[in-house]
Design an enzyme around this catalytic site. Structure first.
Site, PDB file in Angstrom:
ATOM      1  N   GLY A  59       0.828  -1.209   0.000  1.00 53.52           N
ATOM      2  CA  GLY A  59       0.000   0.000   0.000  1.00 53.52           C
ATOM      3  C   GLY A  59       0.862   1.258   0.000  1.00 53.52           C
ATOM      4  O   GLY A  59       2.092   1.198   0.083  1.00 53.52           O
ATOM      5  N   GLN A  60       0.215   2.411  -0.092  1.00 50.11           N
ATOM      6  CA  GLN A  60       0.935   3.691  -0.180  1.00 50.11           C
ATOM      7  C   GLN A  60       1.831   3.919   1.041  1.00 50.11           C
ATOM      8  O   GLN A  60       2.994   4.272   0.917  1.00 50.11           O
ATOM      9  CB  GLN A  60      -0.050   4.860  -0.242  1.00 50.11           C
ATOM     10  CG  GLN A  60      -0.964   4.878  -1.418  1.00 50.11           C
ATOM     11  CD  GLN A  60      -1.609   6.247  -1.529  1.00 50.11           C
ATOM     12  OE1 GLN A  60      -0.981   7.191  -1.989  1.00 50.11           O
ATOM     13  NE2 GLN A  60      -2.850   6.355  -1.088  1.00 50.11           N
ATOM     14  N   ASP A 118      -2.807 -12.594   5.903  1.00 51.32           N
ATOM     15  CA  ASP A 118      -4.108 -12.219   5.326  1.00 51.32           C
ATOM     16  C   ASP A 118      -5.052 -11.790   6.445  1.00 51.32           C
ATOM     17  O   ASP A 118      -5.497 -12.612   7.249  1.00 51.32           O
ATOM     18  CB  ASP A 118      -4.686 -13.401   4.539  1.00 51.32           C
ATOM     19  CG  ASP A 118      -6.002 -13.033   3.871  1.00 51.32           C
ATOM     20  OD1 ASP A 118      -6.440 -11.862   3.992  1.00 51.32           O
ATOM     21  OD2 ASP A 118      -6.584 -13.916   3.220  1.00 51.32           O
ATOM     22  N   ALA A 132      -5.399  -1.830   5.289  1.00 53.83           N
ATOM     23  CA  ALA A 132      -6.807  -1.480   5.506  1.00 53.83           C
ATOM     24  C   ALA A 132      -7.561  -1.748   4.219  1.00 53.83           C
ATOM     25  O   ALA A 132      -6.958  -1.848   3.145  1.00 53.83           O
ATOM     26  CB  ALA A 132      -6.942   0.001   5.873  1.00 53.83           C
ATOM     27  N   TYR A 133      -8.870  -1.848   4.355  1.00 54.91           N
ATOM     28  CA  TYR A 133      -9.732  -1.851   3.171  1.00 54.91           C
ATOM     29  C   TYR A 133     -10.034  -0.382   2.898  1.00 54.91           C
ATOM     30  O   TYR A 133     -10.708   0.276   3.694  1.00 54.91           O
ATOM     31  CB  TYR A 133     -11.008  -2.640   3.470  1.00 54.91           C
ATOM     32  CG  TYR A 133     -11.915  -2.793   2.265  1.00 54.91           C
ATOM     33  CD1 TYR A 133     -12.147  -4.044   1.694  1.00 54.91           C
ATOM     34  CD2 TYR A 133     -12.549  -1.691   1.699  1.00 54.91           C
ATOM     35  CE1 TYR A 133     -12.977  -4.185   0.582  1.00 54.91           C
ATOM     36  CE2 TYR A 133     -13.372  -1.819   0.590  1.00 54.91           C
ATOM     37  CZ  TYR A 133     -13.581  -3.068   0.036  1.00 54.91           C
ATOM     38  OH  TYR A 133     -14.404  -3.198  -1.052  1.00 54.91           O
ATOM     39  N   THR A 173      -8.611   7.279  10.119  1.00 51.50           N
ATOM     40  CA  THR A 173      -9.021   8.195   9.052  1.00 51.50           C
ATOM     41  C   THR A 173      -9.860   9.379   9.537  1.00 51.50           C
ATOM     42  O   THR A 173     -10.569   9.278  10.538  1.00 51.50           O
ATOM     43  CB  THR A 173      -9.841   7.396   8.006  1.00 51.50           C
ATOM     44  OG1 THR A 173     -10.415   8.300   7.065  1.00 51.50           O
ATOM     45  CG2 THR A 173     -10.977   6.619   8.645  1.00 51.50           C
ATOM     46  N   TYR A 179     -16.917   2.540   5.190  1.00 52.14           N
ATOM     47  CA  TYR A 179     -15.471   2.626   5.449  1.00 52.14           C
ATOM     48  C   TYR A 179     -15.226   3.334   6.789  1.00 52.14           C
ATOM     49  O   TYR A 179     -14.511   2.824   7.654  1.00 52.14           O
ATOM     50  CB  TYR A 179     -14.799   3.375   4.287  1.00 52.14           C
ATOM     51  CG  TYR A 179     -13.366   3.778   4.545  1.00 52.14           C
ATOM     52  CD1 TYR A 179     -12.345   2.841   4.547  1.00 52.14           C
ATOM     53  CD2 TYR A 179     -13.031   5.124   4.785  1.00 52.14           C
ATOM     54  CE1 TYR A 179     -11.032   3.209   4.783  1.00 52.14           C
ATOM     55  CE2 TYR A 179     -11.712   5.506   5.012  1.00 52.14           C
ATOM     56  CZ  TYR A 179     -10.724   4.543   5.012  1.00 52.14           C
ATOM     57  OH  TYR A 179      -9.420   4.921   5.257  1.00 52.14           O
ATOM     58  N   LYS A 237     -13.717   1.729  10.275  1.00 55.53           N
ATOM     59  CA  LYS A 237     -12.459   2.257  10.806  1.00 55.53           C
ATOM     60  C   LYS A 237     -12.665   2.723  12.247  1.00 55.53           C
ATOM     61  O   LYS A 237     -11.810   2.516  13.109  1.00 55.53           O
ATOM     62  CB  LYS A 237     -11.929   3.413   9.942  1.00 55.53           C
ATOM     63  CG  LYS A 237     -11.429   3.022   8.557  1.00 55.53           C
ATOM     64  CD  LYS A 237     -10.167   2.176   8.553  1.00 55.53           C
ATOM     65  CE  LYS A 237      -8.918   2.938   8.909  1.00 55.53           C
ATOM     66  NZ  LYS A 237      -7.690   2.086   8.734  1.00 55.53           N
ATOM     67  N   TRP A 246      -6.762  12.103   3.133  1.00 52.79           N
ATOM     68  CA  TRP A 246      -6.476  12.387   1.715  1.00 52.79           C
ATOM     69  C   TRP A 246      -5.024  12.001   1.331  1.00 52.79           C
ATOM     70  O   TRP A 246      -4.261  12.823   0.826  1.00 52.79           O
ATOM     71  CB  TRP A 246      -6.708  13.876   1.422  1.00 52.79           C
ATOM     72  CG  TRP A 246      -8.120  14.369   1.549  1.00 52.79           C
ATOM     73  CD1 TRP A 246      -9.122  13.875   2.349  1.00 52.79           C
ATOM     74  CD2 TRP A 246      -8.704  15.480   0.854  1.00 52.79           C
ATOM     75  NE1 TRP A 246     -10.265  14.604   2.194  1.00 52.79           N
ATOM     76  CE2 TRP A 246     -10.042  15.603   1.273  1.00 52.79           C
ATOM     77  CE3 TRP A 246      -8.223  16.401  -0.083  1.00 52.79           C
ATOM     78  CZ2 TRP A 246     -10.903  16.595   0.797  1.00 52.79           C
ATOM     79  CZ3 TRP A 246      -9.075  17.389  -0.550  1.00 52.79           C
ATOM     80  CH2 TRP A 246     -10.394  17.476  -0.119  1.00 52.79           C
TER      81      TRP A 246
HETATM   82  N1  LIG Z   1      -5.676   6.572   1.210  1.00 51.43           N
HETATM   83  C1  LIG Z   1      -6.252   7.556   1.872  1.00 51.43           C
HETATM   84  O1  LIG Z   1      -6.651   8.582   1.301  1.00 51.43           O
HETATM   85  C2  LIG Z   1      -6.431   7.477   3.365  1.00 51.43           C
HETATM   86  C3  LIG Z   1      -7.102   8.519   4.032  1.00 51.43           C
HETATM   87  C4  LIG Z   1      -7.256   8.431   5.420  1.00 51.43           C
HETATM   88  C5  LIG Z   1      -6.751   7.337   6.109  1.00 51.43           C
HETATM   89  N2  LIG Z   1      -6.121   6.328   5.435  1.00 51.43           N
HETATM   90  C6  LIG Z   1      -5.627   5.178   6.188  1.00 51.43           C
HETATM   91  O2  LIG Z   1      -4.216   5.148   6.060  1.00 51.43           O
HETATM   92  C7  LIG Z   1      -3.755   3.781   6.096  1.00 51.43           C
HETATM   93  C8  LIG Z   1      -2.851   3.527   4.903  1.00 51.43           C
HETATM   94  O3  LIG Z   1      -3.613   3.783   3.725  1.00 51.43           O
HETATM   95  P1  LIG Z   1      -2.996   3.601   2.268  1.00 51.43           P
HETATM   96  O4  LIG Z   1      -3.418   4.792   1.479  1.00 51.43           O
HETATM   97  O5  LIG Z   1      -1.560   3.220   2.360  1.00 51.43           O
HETATM   98  O6  LIG Z   1      -3.873   2.371   1.769  1.00 51.43           O
HETATM   99  P2  LIG Z   1      -3.662   1.447   0.494  1.00 51.43           P
HETATM  100  O7  LIG Z   1      -2.673   2.042  -0.427  1.00 51.43           O
HETATM  101  O8  LIG Z   1      -5.025   1.121   0.003  1.00 51.43           O
HETATM  102  O9  LIG Z   1      -3.010   0.150   1.144  1.00 51.43           O
HETATM  103  C9  LIG Z   1      -3.740  -0.680   1.977  1.00 51.43           C
HETATM  104  C10 LIG Z   1      -3.059  -2.021   1.976  1.00 51.43           C
HETATM  105  O10 LIG Z   1      -3.864  -2.914   2.779  1.00 51.43           O
HETATM  106  C11 LIG Z   1      -3.755  -4.176   2.195  1.00 51.43           C
HETATM  107  N3  LIG Z   1      -4.839  -5.082   2.507  1.00 51.43           N
HETATM  108  C12 LIG Z   1      -6.132  -4.990   2.137  1.00 51.43           C
HETATM  109  N4  LIG Z   1      -6.794  -6.108   2.493  1.00 51.43           N
HETATM  110  C13 LIG Z   1      -5.889  -6.909   3.101  1.00 51.43           C
HETATM  111  C14 LIG Z   1      -5.949  -8.210   3.652  1.00 51.43           C
HETATM  112  N5  LIG Z   1      -7.066  -8.947   3.633  1.00 51.43           N
HETATM  113  N6  LIG Z   1      -4.839  -8.729   4.226  1.00 51.43           N
HETATM  114  C15 LIG Z   1      -3.689  -8.030   4.219  1.00 51.43           C
HETATM  115  N7  LIG Z   1      -3.534  -6.817   3.667  1.00 51.43           N
HETATM  116  C16 LIG Z   1      -4.650  -6.262   3.117  1.00 51.43           C
HETATM  117  C17 LIG Z   1      -3.761  -3.926   0.684  1.00 51.43           C
HETATM  118  O11 LIG Z   1      -3.181  -5.030   0.065  1.00 51.43           O
HETATM  119  P3  LIG Z   1      -3.176  -5.223  -1.534  1.00 51.43           P
HETATM  120  O12 LIG Z   1      -2.142  -4.254  -2.029  1.00 51.43           O
HETATM  121  O13 LIG Z   1      -2.799  -6.644  -1.706  1.00 51.43           O
HETATM  122  O14 LIG Z   1      -4.567  -4.895  -1.991  1.00 51.43           O
HETATM  123  C18 LIG Z   1      -2.955  -2.651   0.573  1.00 51.43           C
HETATM  124  O15 LIG Z   1      -1.601  -2.916   0.272  1.00 51.43           O
HETATM  125  C19 LIG Z   1      -5.025   2.924   6.145  1.00 51.43           C
HETATM  126  O16 LIG Z   1      -5.286   2.576   7.476  1.00 51.43           O
HETATM  127  C20 LIG Z   1      -6.114   3.848   5.653  1.00 51.43           C
HETATM  128  O17 LIG Z   1      -7.379   3.506   6.190  1.00 51.43           O
HETATM  129  C21 LIG Z   1      -5.935   6.388   4.077  1.00 51.43           C
END
Ligand SMILES: NC(=O)c1ccc[n+]([C@@H]2O[C@H](COP(=O)([O-])OP(=O)(O)OC[C@H]3O[C@@H](n4cnc5c(N)ncnc54)[C@H](OP(=O)(O)O)[C@@H]3O)[C@@H](O)[C@H]2O)c1
Length: 300
Positions: free
Chosen positions: A10-11, A44, A69-70, A110, A134, A138, A160
């Site tokens: 993930g990011q 997983d 996260a999802y 989030t 979502y 969370k 974001w």
């Molecule tokens: N993105 C945003 O804008 C945002 C905003 C506010 C808060 N957040 C929070 O910040 C955190 C990091 O977000 P991010 O942007 O890095 O998210 P992301 O890029 O969507 O990465 C989430 C990772 O979780 C993994 N994942 C999903 N289902 C899984 C499972 N069953 N078992 C193991 N891994 C699983 C995904 O794996 P795969 O790569 O295999 O799918 C992905 O690599 C999260 O907690 C998110 O809720 C994000």
């Protein structure tokens, strides 16, 4: 120190990996040897038995950083059980394991735990009221973690998130601008764009902080996003300006762009607490976005 990072693809997971790599030359004392990165192949989070098995068959970790996260906000409305498992139940299980193993847990949450109706920046003690699946799951994850681990955990709410990795608004805008001459973007949702590398650096600073290392600190929620606020419309305009792309951006309302999941209107958060406790200087979102483009790592 032995650290586990979930969500390695993930990011945020990839941003942590990038800044602890030997080439990164950052000023933290941590090296890649301290870290184990796992994705769904190794751990997983959709399987309770797989989670137990993973921790039973590995040495204990000092810190678990839960970046997984999802995150597909609209799709989440159709997959409620799966989203609840990943964003809530697996967090509870990770907290139970962390408590049993006497590990510290850093969990990411989030701005979408808020309904967005406030006219001032949200503090950590403001009332939560998520308006989509979502956000609800969370929040349930945060609450379960706090119940299981009243000490030794940290919850960081961010917003974001964008980066050079994965799917995010910046990359979507750059891709769409290649396909179209003009885009309609909502201007009545306000928030703070956050560069994943900045958040990754904050997490490493927290781990390096001696207060944090002292066990039995009460579990705390912190808000962290880049400073400043903007609408998605304003954010899109800034992206095209920095990327020197000619794409007309039209301002539209949320009502004109219906999505399966409702979005909160204004989720700007106050960052004072994390800045004060960990001595952070928080960068403005525009400066961080500029840096991303200067590094030339956001080509699409
Ligand atoms: N993105 C945003 O804008 C945002 C905003 C506010 C808060 N957040 C929070 O910040 C955190 C990091 O977000 P991010 O942007 O890095 O998210 P992301 O890029 O969507 O990465 C989430 C990772 O979780 C993994 N994942 C999903 N289902 C899984 C499972 N069953 N078992 C193991 N891994 C699983 C995904 O794996 P795969 O790569 O295999 O799918 C992905 O690599 C999260 O907690 C998110 O809720 C994000």
């Amino acid at each position: 120190m032995r650290m586990l990072v979930t969500g390695k693809n993930g990011q945020l997971g990839r941003s942590i990996n990038k800044i602890i790599s030997p080439e990164a030359k950052t000023d933290n004392n941590l090296s890649s040897n301290n870290f184990v990165f796992v994705g769904r192949e190794e751990l997983d989070l959709n399987s309770e038995s797989n989670i137990s098995h993973y921790f039973d068959s590995n040495d204990k970790f000092d810190v678990i950083i839960n970046c997984a996260a999802y995150t597909a906000v609209d799709k989440a409305e159709q997959e409620q059980d799966l989203v609840n498992q990943i964003n809530h139940l697996s967090v509870k299980q990770l907290a139970e394991i962390a408590k049993e193993q006497k590990s510290q847990l850093i969990h990411i949450s989030t701005d979408y735990v808020f309904d967005g109706e406030s006219d001032k920046p949200y503090t950590e003690t403001d009332e939560t009221n998520p308006i989509n699946i979502y956000g609800k799951t969370k929040l349930a994850g945060e609450q379960a973690l706090q119940r299981v681990m009243p000490t030794d955990a940290i919850i960081i709410r961010t917003s974001w998130v964008y980066s050079e990795f994965g799917n995010n608004f910046v990359k979507t805008m750059l891709r769409l601008a290649k396909e179209r001459d003009e885009l309609n973007i909502v201007s009545d949702q306000i928030g703070s764009p956050t560069y994943a590398t900045d958040l990754a650096e904050v997490i490493l600073k927290i781990i390096n902080n001696t207060n944090y290392r002292n066990k039995k600190q009460s579990t705390e929620i912190y808000h962290y996003s880049n400073e400043g606020e903007i609408s998605w419309y304003g954010f899109a305009k800034e992206i095209f300006e920095l990327a020197d792309i000619q794409c007309r951006v039209n301002s539209i309302t949320t009502g004109e762009y219906p999505t399966p999941a409702q979005r909160p209107k204004n989720t700007v958060m106050q960052n004072d607490k994390i800045a004060r406790i960990f001595g952070l200087k928080i960068t403005n979102w525009k400066s961080s976005l500029e840096l991303l483009f200067e590094k030339g790592c956001c080509e699409y």
